[in-house]
Design an enzyme around this catalytic site. Structure first.
Site, PDB file in Angstrom:
ATOM      1  N   GLY A  33       0.830  -1.200   0.000  1.00 24.51           N
ATOM      2  CA  GLY A  33       0.000   0.000   0.000  1.00 24.51           C
ATOM      3  C   GLY A  33       0.860   1.243   0.000  1.00 24.51           C
ATOM      4  N   ILE A  79       3.661  -3.766   8.386  1.00 24.86           N
ATOM      5  CA  ILE A  79       4.751  -3.140   7.635  1.00 24.86           C
ATOM      6  C   ILE A  79       4.496  -1.644   7.562  1.00 24.86           C
ATOM      7  CG2 ILE A  79       5.969  -3.003   5.431  1.00 24.86           C
ATOM      8  CD1 ILE A  79       5.153  -5.886   4.925  1.00 24.86           C
ATOM      9  N   LYS A 135       3.955  24.605  -1.626  1.00 27.47           N
ATOM     10  CA  LYS A 135       5.398  24.614  -1.855  1.00 27.47           C
ATOM     11  C   LYS A 135       5.689  25.319  -3.175  1.00 27.47           C
ATOM     12  CE  LYS A 135       9.257  21.529  -2.912  1.00 27.47           C
ATOM     13  NZ  LYS A 135       9.676  20.142  -3.182  1.00 27.47           N
ATOM     14  N   THR A 175      11.492  14.138  -5.908  1.00 31.56           N
ATOM     15  CA  THR A 175      11.016  13.494  -7.144  1.00 31.56           C
ATOM     16  C   THR A 175      10.352  12.143  -6.921  1.00 31.56           C
ATOM     17  OG1 THR A 175      13.273  12.643  -7.445  1.00 31.56           O
ATOM     18  CG2 THR A 175      12.691  14.659  -8.627  1.00 31.56           C
TER      19      THR A 175
END
Length: 501
Positions: free
Chosen positions: A17, A46, A82, A343
């Site tokens: 996920g 996890i 941003k 990125t």
């Protein structure tokens, strides 16, 4: 067409996920949901790598693709706006420049704006290069706005990765995606290294599929462990291999930019959200131990700590094939370049976009896989070069880490770009390049790599006219900045966080 002629729905199984898995689930369900059965397998055991993410403007187009409402998303995730990244202490200690979104000045078909600026600089006027970029000046002034009465800005987001994944999950499940909770115990294949047929969970449940998406992070459970796609290691160019991350309470209004602050063996990030601040310390473990990095991060941060520091280990590089057989790797499973230019989420989004365009509905998909892999490799290689640029152009020699970075051998593709800019001020963007001419110019100039020569088109204008044109540009940017409200004020009006937990 008889009922037996109706094509069978393709079964897509997403392993993992987090941001990658739920972005893929939401996009596939929104765009191809009528043709697909989509199952996402994840385990609460996890955790996700994300510790407070930063994006680039391409995220906005992808959000429109999946039907994401900006105001609701920002409120639910505590996101902020941003406008760029402020780089501190990179070329030399005490230096600061901003790599901003948007355009700098006004370019022509013959050459980019920085040639005009360089011509003016040679003649003793023109000021600072950043004065001609609206997004840069707005970021520095702490201002931001959206609407008919303010100038249009190129922007992205700072967001909470955990909340972001939950928000995406809501969109995906509403569109019909089925989530299965469980740990993947085994990957079933038709033969050794052959196509995947099913994921077998610890509970014994089998999840069969036609196409599998590997969103298992650095483990690369499907593409790496099961299918054996080799990993190309870039550690000799990007040796930072660790990060310590911690969250703190805000001590000041959120600024509309990320801070990337260089230190003796790497750099530190500061990402302001509405409800907290994300802090991280990226470093080369050969030059700094984990204990030293943790201690230095805790000394440098501001504000009360709201979560225990986390150690993240990583390797820069990419899979030789991100699409192999009937498996496509997304996000960290397919490749990783350190988060210096934010990125990671873009690479997930662009990979999903390519998959939508090349989706294998039937037949042999080998040609589609080759096309996907070639495009993914070209873009990731270009991002790699742009990240290396920040390190290799440093003038710092105060620590062994920075001396190593100055002296390293760099990819030929980057060496040619640097030479073009240093010799003639030429920067370019090819078809596969993510970063625009403005980005290359901002970083190279910000890193003190000024060209020896430049295009002389500005000389044709004559000094008086060039001076007036540049003065008008600067004045227009300054006036536009004043039309924008303070970033914190706009956030409170537009998308206040639902809670401050």
């Amino acid at each position: 067409m008889t009922p037996t002629d109706v094509p069978q729905r393709r079964r897509v199984v997403i392993a993992g996920g987090g941001t990658s898995g739920w972005l893929a689930a939401a996009a596939l369900a929104q765009q191809l949901g009528a043709l697909l059965d989509i199952t996402l397998v994840e385990s609460e055991e996890i955790g996700t790598i994300g510790v407070g993410e930063s994006t680039i403007p391409t995220a906005r187009a992808f959000h429109r693709l999946i039907g994401l409402d900006e105001q609701r998303f920002m409120s639910e995730t505590g996101a902020t706006f941003k406008l760029g990244i402020a780089f501190e202490d990179w070329a030399q200690k005490g230096d600061r420049y901003i790599h901003a979104f948007g355009e700098t000045g006004q370019s022509t078909w013959m050459g980019a704006f920085h040639h005009f600026w360089l011509q003016a600089r040679d003649q003793g006027f023109g000021g600072d290069f950043g004065e001609y970029c609206l997004e840069l000046q707005a970021a520095d002034a702490g201002r931001f706005g959206i609407g008919a009465k303010v100038p249009e800005l190129s922007y992205a987001y700072h967001l909470d990765a955990g909340r972001y994944a939950r928000h995406l999950r809501g969109i995906a499940e509403q569109a019909g995606v089925r989530r299965v909770e469980g740990m993947i115990e085994r990957v079933e294949q038709q033969g050794d290294g052959a196509d995947i047929t099913a994921l077998v969970l610890r509970s014994g449940q089998r999840i069969e599929g036609d196409l599998f998406l590997d969103c298992t992070g650095f483990r690369a459970l499907l593409i790496g462990q099961a299918l054996g796609s080799p990993f190309e290691d870039w550690g000799h160019w990007l040796p930072t291999d660790r990060a310590v991350a911690v969250q703190t309470r805000a001590v000041e209004p959120a600024r509309p930019y990320t801070r990337a602050i260089a230190h003796r063996a790497g750099w530190r990030w500061r990402i302001p959200l509405q409800h907290r601040v994300g802090n991280g310390f990226v470093y080369d473990n050969r030059h700094l131990s984990d204990d030293e990095a943790r201690a230095q991060l805790l000394r440098d941060i501001e504000g009360e700590i709201v979560a225990e520091p986390r150690l993240i280990r990583f390797r820069a590089g990419r899979r030789a094939e991100a699409w192999r057989g009937n498996c496509v790797a997304l996000g960290l499973a397919g490749g990783f370049v350190e988060p210096l230019e934010s990125t990671a989420i873009h690479l997930v989004m662009i990979a999903i976009t390519r998959l939508l365009q090349l989706f294998p509905f039937a037949g042999d998909c080998a040609a589609a896989a080759r096309r996907f892999n070639a495009q993914a490799a070209a873009e990731l290689d270009g991002i790699r070069d742009f990240i290396i640029l920040h390190y290799v152009l440093t003038e710092r020699d105060d620590t062994p880490f920075w001396r190593d970075m100055r002296a390293m051998e760099i990819p030929e593709s980057l060496r040619d770009r640097i030479a073009l800019f240093r010799d003639g001020g030429i920067a370019y963007q090819d078809g596969a390049d993510l970063f625009r001419v403005d980005s290359w110019a901002q970083v190279m100039i910000g890193q003190r790599s000024l060209p020896h020569h430049h295009h002389r088109m500005g000389e044709i204008m004559g000094a008086p006219r060039l001076r007036q044109v540049l003065a008008d540009m600067k004045a227009r940017v300054a006036q536009q900045v004043l039309l924008l409200p303070p970033h914190a004020t706009f956030l409170q009006d537009y998308c206040p966080a639902e809670d401050a937990a």
